[in-house]
Write a protein that holds these residues in place. Structure first.
Motif, mmCIF file in Angstrom:
data_model
loop_
_atom_site.group_PDB
_atom_site.id
_atom_site.type_symbol
_atom_site.label_atom_id
_atom_site.label_comp_id
_atom_site.label_asym_id
_atom_site.label_seq_id
_atom_site.Cartn_x
_atom_site.Cartn_y
_atom_site.Cartn_z
ATOM 1 N N PHE A 1 1.825 9.412 6.460
ATOM 2 C CA PHE A 1 1.243 10.646 5.907
ATOM 3 C C PHE A 1 -0.206 10.477 5.452
ATOM 4 O O PHE A 1 -0.988 11.410 5.530
ATOM 5 C CB PHE A 1 2.079 11.139 4.718
ATOM 6 C CG PHE A 1 3.503 11.455 5.079
ATOM 7 C CD1 PHE A 1 3.847 12.722 5.515
ATOM 8 C CD2 PHE A 1 4.492 10.480 5.000
ATOM 9 C CE1 PHE A 1 5.158 13.026 5.856
ATOM 10 C CE2 PHE A 1 5.805 10.770 5.341
ATOM 11 C CZ PHE A 1 6.139 12.041 5.775
ATOM 12 N N ASP A 2 -0.526 9.292 4.931
ATOM 13 C CA ASP A 2 -1.856 9.026 4.381
ATOM 14 C C ASP A 2 -2.904 9.252 5.477
ATOM 15 O O ASP A 2 -2.999 8.450 6.409
ATOM 16 C CB ASP A 2 -1.904 7.576 3.854
ATOM 17 C CG ASP A 2 -3.248 7.196 3.267
ATOM 18 O OD1 ASP A 2 -4.176 8.031 3.292
ATOM 19 O OD2 ASP A 2 -3.377 6.047 2.792
ATOM 20 N N GLY A 3 -3.671 10.318 5.364
ATOM 21 C CA GLY A 3 -4.707 10.633 6.354
ATOM 22 C C GLY A 3 -4.193 11.539 7.451
ATOM 23 O O GLY A 3 -4.690 12.640 7.653
ATOM 24 N N SER B 1 2.758 4.850 -1.802
ATOM 25 C CA SER B 1 1.823 4.979 -0.674
ATOM 26 C C SER B 1 1.255 3.608 -0.345
ATOM 27 O O SER B 1 1.418 2.671 -1.106
ATOM 28 C CB SER B 1 0.710 5.949 -1.040
ATOM 29 O OG SER B 1 -0.123 6.167 0.076
ATOM 30 N N HIS B 2 0.568 3.500 0.796
ATOM 31 C CA HIS B 2 0.115 2.205 1.312
ATOM 32 C C HIS B 2 1.332 1.289 1.405
ATOM 33 O O HIS B 2 1.303 0.123 1.008
ATOM 34 C CB HIS B 2 -0.993 1.590 0.440
ATOM 35 C CG HIS B 2 -2.324 2.283 0.633
ATOM 36 N ND1 HIS B 2 -3.488 1.830 0.097
ATOM 37 C CD2 HIS B 2 -2.662 3.395 1.338
ATOM 38 C CE1 HIS B 2 -4.493 2.636 0.438
ATOM 39 N NE2 HIS B 2 -3.998 3.603 1.186
ATOM 40 N N ASN B 3 2.373 1.838 1.968
ATOM 41 C CA ASN B 3 3.689 1.196 2.020
ATOM 42 C C ASN B 3 4.480 1.956 3.090
ATOM 43 O O ASN B 3 4.365 3.176 3.167
ATOM 44 C CB ASN B 3 4.323 1.374 0.622
ATOM 45 C CG ASN B 3 5.692 0.755 0.479
ATOM 46 O OD1 ASN B 3 6.556 0.872 1.348
ATOM 47 N ND2 ASN B 3 5.904 0.115 -0.639
ATOM 48 N N GLU C 1 -0.427 12.958 -2.573
ATOM 49 C CA GLU C 1 -0.966 12.529 -3.876
ATOM 50 C C GLU C 1 -1.062 11.013 -4.011
ATOM 51 O O GLU C 1 -1.989 10.484 -4.589
ATOM 52 C CB GLU C 1 -0.097 13.069 -5.022
ATOM 53 C CG GLU C 1 -0.685 12.750 -6.395
ATOM 54 C CD GLU C 1 0.363 12.742 -7.495
ATOM 55 O OE1 GLU C 1 1.377 13.444 -7.384
ATOM 56 O OE2 GLU C 1 0.171 11.994 -8.470
ATOM 57 N N GLN C 2 -0.078 10.298 -3.502
ATOM 58 C CA GLN C 2 -0.017 8.832 -3.597
ATOM 59 C C GLN C 2 0.218 8.366 -5.034
ATOM 60 O O GLN C 2 -0.054 7.218 -5.371
ATOM 61 C CB GLN C 2 -1.284 8.177 -3.005
ATOM 62 C CG GLN C 2 -1.593 8.659 -1.590
ATOM 63 C CD GLN C 2 -2.894 8.121 -1.017
ATOM 64 O OE1 GLN C 2 -3.958 8.623 -1.337
ATOM 65 N NE2 GLN C 2 -2.810 7.109 -0.175
ATOM 66 N N GLY C 3 0.664 9.285 -5.872
ATOM 67 C CA GLY C 3 0.985 8.979 -7.258
ATOM 68 C C GLY C 3 2.212 9.793 -7.653
ATOM 69 O O GLY C 3 2.809 10.474 -6.818
ATOM 70 N N SER D 1 -9.546 14.519 7.552
ATOM 71 C CA SER D 1 -8.958 13.337 6.939
ATOM 72 C C SER D 1 -9.062 12.232 7.990
ATOM 73 O O SER D 1 -9.910 12.331 8.883
ATOM 74 C CB SER D 1 -7.523 13.598 6.496
ATOM 75 O OG SER D 1 -7.138 12.672 5.494
ATOM 76 N N HIS D 2 -8.221 11.234 7.916
ATOM 77 C CA HIS D 2 -8.386 10.069 8.798
ATOM 78 C C HIS D 2 -7.077 9.714 9.483
ATOM 79 O O HIS D 2 -6.000 10.039 8.964
ATOM 80 C CB HIS D 2 -8.860 8.875 7.973
ATOM 81 C CG HIS D 2 -7.931 8.526 6.842
ATOM 82 N ND1 HIS D 2 -6.975 7.537 6.946
ATOM 83 C CD2 HIS D 2 -7.775 9.059 5.601
ATOM 84 C CE1 HIS D 2 -6.296 7.470 5.813
ATOM 85 N NE2 HIS D 2 -6.762 8.392 4.975
ATOM 86 N N ILE D 3 -7.171 9.020 10.623
ATOM 87 C CA ILE D 3 -5.932 8.571 11.281
ATOM 88 C C ILE D 3 -5.863 7.049 11.363
ATOM 89 O O ILE D 3 -4.973 6.512 11.996
ATOM 90 C CB ILE D 3 -5.708 9.218 12.670
ATOM 91 C CG1 ILE D 3 -6.901 8.952 13.590
ATOM 92 C CG2 ILE D 3 -5.451 10.710 12.548
ATOM 93 C CD1 ILE D 3 -6.593 9.258 15.055
ATOM 94 N N ASP E 1 -12.394 5.173 10.457
ATOM 95 C CA ASP E 1 -12.220 4.139 9.437
ATOM 96 C C ASP E 1 -12.459 4.586 7.995
ATOM 97 O O ASP E 1 -13.446 4.220 7.371
ATOM 98 C CB ASP E 1 -13.086 2.914 9.736
ATOM 99 C CG ASP E 1 -12.482 1.647 9.118
ATOM 100 O OD1 ASP E 1 -11.779 1.767 8.090
ATOM 101 O OD2 ASP E 1 -12.689 0.548 9.663
ATOM 102 N N GLU E 2 -11.520 5.364 7.472
ATOM 103 C CA GLU E 2 -11.586 5.739 6.061
ATOM 104 C C GLU E 2 -11.137 4.579 5.186
ATOM 105 O O GLU E 2 -11.692 4.299 4.124
ATOM 106 C CB GLU E 2 -10.689 6.961 5.792
ATOM 107 C CG GLU E 2 -10.836 7.548 4.397
ATOM 108 C CD GLU E 2 -9.855 6.998 3.374
ATOM 109 O OE1 GLU E 2 -10.003 7.291 2.191
ATOM 110 O OE2 GLU E 2 -8.932 6.257 3.765
ATOM 111 N N GLU E 3 -10.086 3.876 5.635
ATOM 112 C CA GLU E 3 -9.419 2.893 4.768
ATOM 113 C C GLU E 3 -10.254 1.646 4.488
ATOM 114 O O GLU E 3 -10.107 1.021 3.444
ATOM 115 C CB GLU E 3 -8.082 2.468 5.378
ATOM 116 C CG GLU E 3 -7.047 3.588 5.492
ATOM 117 C CD GLU E 3 -6.430 3.963 4.144
ATOM 118 O OE1 GLU E 3 -6.891 3.463 3.113
ATOM 119 O OE2 GLU E 3 -5.490 4.773 4.147
ATOM 120 N N GLY E 4 -11.083 1.254 5.442
ATOM 121 C CA GLY E 4 -11.852 0.018 5.247
ATOM 122 C C GLY E 4 -11.008 -1.227 5.426
ATOM 123 O O GLY E 4 -11.417 -2.330 5.055
HETATM 124 MN MN MN Z 1 -5.141 5.211 2.144
#
Ligand code: MN
Ligand code: GLV
Ligand code: MN
Length: 408
Positions: free
Chosen positions: A89-91, A379-381, A191-193, A78-80, A123-126
């Motif tokens: 948590f995301d990544g 997520s993204h928060n 999940e982010q959902g 995954s990504h950091i 760089d997963e997120e871009g």
């Molecule tokens: Mn993300």
């Protein structure tokens, strides 16, 4: 089997790099924060008994050998990097959980045939360069030198940022790994959902990943005096954009899985009393079904052209990044399903609305993903949250999945 507390403490430690006053995390690729975060993750990989290296595009890789040295490797990752003001948590979960799997195998001295490699992808997120999944594209051998020309808000290109961080951008192709040396890729992610939460499930099996299409919309009009220019003769690009945006939202709502997001907007020259000359905004358009995504794109662009004609403004559309929706491998989903049964979680299938590095492996290797429940689907928060128990459960499922793939 796995050490849930160690996993949790590492997530906590990692969250310190790039921590914002809001409690959120901003950690972009090729920055000081990311460098420190990578050093910490590398130290975890070493504790887990793995050999650690960085490849030509900055992917951090821990490798644990198997009984058969030249067998294809099972990849976990995954990504950091994070979005601006993102969560912990995301990544990060997927990387730390991958290390936990390797460390458990190491400590329990469990034998496996295939080597296991844990990736923290670049760089997963871009978020920094408007172009994501750089590390996974590098690994799959599909990154191009043109793509390294994407620039951040300060005009620094990916290639320049790589150089600054001590990498040689000319050597990016060296990150490509021969597909024959890879058995498959598995990722654990939040999940982010809200689906798992609503069903009261700790985890789920991902069936496929919706494809993001990132576009830049530029609308050029005519700057003018806010007081002296009558409404009827204006060529106001922001009012044109507003009309287009309303339609973009309404169109996505016609389909069950289509989503449209306008996350960045700039208005030039930006004076209180100046009719704007130019407006630029980004559009993130996704669907799990490519035909539907194309249909939404066709209708919103046709509408935008109509609005542009009516308002006498000029419209320019550019693609920043376009990733196809990707189904997860049936055979890896079957392995994951057995892992769910083993740890006693109902094997429930769901699609991913968010994008993930595995999407870049469509023509490279079979992929599988495991989701764990996100609190309130946020997520993204900075408020992004999953419980220690769910992180532990997901890591156990990852462990059983990876072990099954590595001993087959
Ligand atoms: Mn993300
Ligand atoms: C990554 O999180 C994305 O789906 O944009
Ligand atoms: Mn992610």
């Amino acid at each position: 089997m796995i050490n849930q507390e160690r996993l949790w403490n590492r997530l906590e430690e990692l969250s310190e790099f790039g921590k914002q006053a809001s409690g959120g995390i901003t950690r972009f690729s090729f920055t000081e924060e990311e460098k420190k975060a990578k050093a910490l993750v590398a130290s975890y990989m070493e504790e887990a008994g793995m050999t650690v290296r960085e490849d030509a595009v900055g992917n951090l890789i821990g490798r644990k050998e198997g009984q058969r040295k030249d067998a294809p490797a099972v990849l976990i990752g995954s990504h950091i990097d994070t979005v601006p003001d993102g969560g912990r948590f995301d990544g990060a979960l997927g990387v730390i959980a991958g290390i936990e799997v390797a460390q458990t195998l190491h400590e329990q001295q469990i034998q496996h045939d295939h080597p296991i490699e844990v990736y923290a992808f670049t760089d997963e997120e871009g978020s920094r360069f408007g172009f994501g999944m750089v590390g996974s594209r590098g690994l799959a051998g599909i990154l191009t030198s043109e793509e390294l020309q994407h620039r951040d808000a300060n005009g620094v290109s990916i290639a320049e940022a790589m150089k600054e961080a001590g990498f040689d951008p000319e050597q990016y192709k060296d990150a490509a790994k021969e597909p024959a040396t890879v058995k498959g890729y598995v990722e654990l992610h939040i999940e982010q959902g809200r689906v798992l939460e609503q069903r009261g499930l700790a985890a789920g099996i991902v069936s496929g990943i919706a494809g993001p299409h990132w576009m830049k919309w530029t609308i050029a009009g005519e700057a003018g005096h806010a007081g002296a220019t009558p409404m009827a003769i204006r060529k106001d690009p922001l009012m044109a954009a507003a009309e287009m945006m309303q339609f973009i939202e309404a169109e996505a709502k016609k389909y069950p899985n289509a989503v449209t997001t306008i996350g960045q907007i700039s208005v030039k020259p930006g004076g209180v009393n100046v009719i704007p000359a130019e407006v630029e905004f980004t559009l993130d358009l996704r669907d799990i079904d490519e035909k539907t995504r194309d249909q939404v794109e066709a209708s919103i662009t046709a509408h935008a052209q109509e609005v542009s004609r009516k308002r006498a403004v000029e419209l320019r559309l550019e693609t920043m990044q376009r990733v196809e929706p990707v189904p997860c491998s049936e055979s890896i989903q079957n392995v994951i399903q057995k892992a769910f049964n083993k740890v006693d979680v109902e094997p429930f299938q769901l699609p991913s609305g968010a994008g993930h590095d595995g999407m870049q492996f469509k023509d490279y290797c079979p992929i599988g993903m495991i989701f764990i429940r996100s609190k309130d689907g946020i997520s993204h928060n900075p408020a992004e949250w999953s419980s220690i128990e769910d992180c532990g459960k997901g890591t156990e499922i990852l462990y059983e999945t990876v072990l099954a793939l590595a001993i087959e």
